[in-house]
Design an enzyme around this catalytic site. Sequence first.
Site, PDB file in Angstrom:
ATOM      1  N   TYR A  66     -12.298 -27.756 -11.751  1.00 60.53           N
ATOM      2  CA  TYR A  66     -13.578 -27.089 -11.507  1.00 60.53           C
ATOM      3  C   TYR A  66     -14.748 -27.864 -12.118  1.00 60.53           C
ATOM      4  O   TYR A  66     -15.836 -27.892 -11.549  1.00 60.53           O
ATOM      5  CB  TYR A  66     -13.559 -25.627 -11.983  1.00 60.53           C
ATOM      6  N   GLN A 100     -19.003 -17.670   2.512  1.00 60.45           N
ATOM      7  CA  GLN A 100     -17.736 -17.819   1.793  1.00 60.45           C
ATOM      8  C   GLN A 100     -17.857 -18.978   0.796  1.00 60.45           C
ATOM      9  O   GLN A 100     -16.942 -19.244   0.039  1.00 60.45           O
ATOM     10  CB  GLN A 100     -16.606 -18.135   2.780  1.00 60.45           C
ATOM     11  N   ASN A 101     -18.993 -19.673   0.840  1.00 54.61           N
ATOM     12  CA  ASN A 101     -19.147 -20.862  -0.003  1.00 54.61           C
ATOM     13  C   ASN A 101     -19.567 -20.483  -1.415  1.00 54.61           C
ATOM     14  O   ASN A 101     -20.293 -19.519  -1.621  1.00 54.61           O
ATOM     15  CB  ASN A 101     -20.186 -21.807   0.605  1.00 54.61           C
ATOM     16  N   ASP A 103     -21.019 -22.872  -3.330  1.00 55.71           N
ATOM     17  CA  ASP A 103     -21.818 -24.021  -3.772  1.00 55.71           C
ATOM     18  C   ASP A 103     -23.296 -23.723  -4.051  1.00 55.71           C
ATOM     19  O   ASP A 103     -24.035 -24.623  -4.460  1.00 55.71           O
ATOM     20  CB  ASP A 103     -21.694 -25.164  -2.745  1.00 55.71           C
ATOM     21  N   HIS A 118     -17.202 -15.172  -2.140  1.00 55.99           N
ATOM     22  CA  HIS A 118     -16.185 -15.844  -2.962  1.00 55.99           C
ATOM     23  C   HIS A 118     -16.729 -16.319  -4.305  1.00 55.99           C
ATOM     24  O   HIS A 118     -16.114 -17.169  -4.948  1.00 55.99           O
ATOM     25  CB  HIS A 118     -15.561 -17.007  -2.181  1.00 55.99           C
ATOM     26  N   CYS A 126     -16.649 -14.594 -19.306  1.00 50.91           N
ATOM     27  CA  CYS A 126     -15.543 -14.422 -20.244  1.00 50.91           C
ATOM     28  C   CYS A 126     -14.561 -13.393 -19.667  1.00 50.91           C
ATOM     29  O   CYS A 126     -14.971 -12.303 -19.256  1.00 50.91           O
ATOM     30  CB  CYS A 126     -16.078 -13.945 -21.591  1.00 50.91           C
ATOM     31  N   CYS A 149     -16.356 -14.091 -28.518  1.00 58.86           N
ATOM     32  CA  CYS A 149     -15.432 -12.961 -28.747  1.00 58.86           C
ATOM     33  C   CYS A 149     -13.978 -13.429 -28.788  1.00 58.86           C
ATOM     34  O   CYS A 149     -13.072 -12.641 -29.071  1.00 58.86           O
ATOM     35  CB  CYS A 149     -15.599 -11.886 -27.669  1.00 58.86           C
ATOM     36  N   THR A 187     -16.974 -22.192   9.842  1.00 56.63           N
ATOM     37  CA  THR A 187     -15.805 -21.614   9.168  1.00 56.63           C
ATOM     38  C   THR A 187     -14.604 -21.637  10.102  1.00 56.63           C
ATOM     39  O   THR A 187     -14.755 -21.413  11.306  1.00 56.63           O
ATOM     40  CB  THR A 187     -16.079 -20.177   8.662  1.00 56.63           C
ATOM     41  N   ASN A 212     -19.676 -24.694  15.610  1.00 60.69           N
ATOM     42  CA  ASN A 212     -18.587 -25.429  14.963  1.00 60.69           C
ATOM     43  C   ASN A 212     -18.243 -26.617  15.865  1.00 60.69           C
ATOM     44  O   ASN A 212     -18.238 -26.476  17.083  1.00 60.69           O
ATOM     45  CB  ASN A 212     -17.357 -24.499  14.824  1.00 60.69           C
TER      46      ASN A 212
END
Length: 253
Positions: A66, A100-101, A103, A118, A126, A149, A187, A212
């Site tokens: 990530y 759904q991105n 970014d 998403h 956390c 924490c 998509t 698309n």
Amino acid sequence: MNFSDTLLAKLASACDVVAFTGAGISAESGVPTFRGNDGIWTKFKPEELANLNAFMRNPELVWEWYSARKKVIAEVQPNAGHYALAEMERIFSSFAVITQNIDNLHRRAGSKNVFELHGNIERNYCMRCGRQFTDEQVLNGTAVPTCPCGGVIRPDVVWFGELLPEDEWRGAEKACQRADVLLSIGTSGVVYPAAGLPLEAKRSGAFIVEINPEPTPLTEYADEFLQGKAGEILPRILDHLKTKSQRNSHSQV
Ligand code: OAD
């Protein structure tokens, strides 16, 4: 590409419009898609990276991945497709982007009414107390960032097997049920529940337009399939809309 009279008439009379987007809209910004020939999931396994069990088993690996994705995404810019959608929000009386991105490129392009199904890779939280953290706070060289924490911090993205954020989902469903026109853009339409939204809009009476370069499982249900790239087709649709609104404002003088 010429647009059909039906499509232009539907857009001209539409009040509520939804843009439902996937990884393809960010492809022209340089963000790889998931399932194409060079797709992310052809090189990495979702089960090793994008689920809670993977994170609990090997948080270092998941954070490493990530962190790398965060860097790629921070360096890219929205493209003509994102900007065209942001301008459409100013033209229609109601316009929503359901993405759904993760970014954040729709917001960076100026879209305001955005439902992120998403999550958003620029946010982190956390797992114990829920406190939110910016990238600056978490990307400080520690492999697995932790909260004061003592809880482990994770990216604020939806992993496989997790529920979608409830408010975003409810807002997206409502927008689809109200929509006069839904544009499904970039998509593959195979990841549920998100992929069911265009069909829900169709059942509620929306005119479905798919953009698309490749046909997808949605294509047979779409009222129009515009084969090509989002960054080329969306600005052309926007040009039509602007010409029409200029004509309207002249006729009111
Ligand atoms: P996919 O990678 O499955 O599909 C990308 C789609 O974009 C394909 O249908 C391409 O043909 C199309 N495409 C490629 N370039 C394009 C362009 N320039 N303009 C328009 N379309 C283009 O990505 P998604 O459908 O977004 O979920 O994937 C859905 C979900 O699967 C993602 O949100 C992610 C992933 O696993 C999670 O991480 C939960």
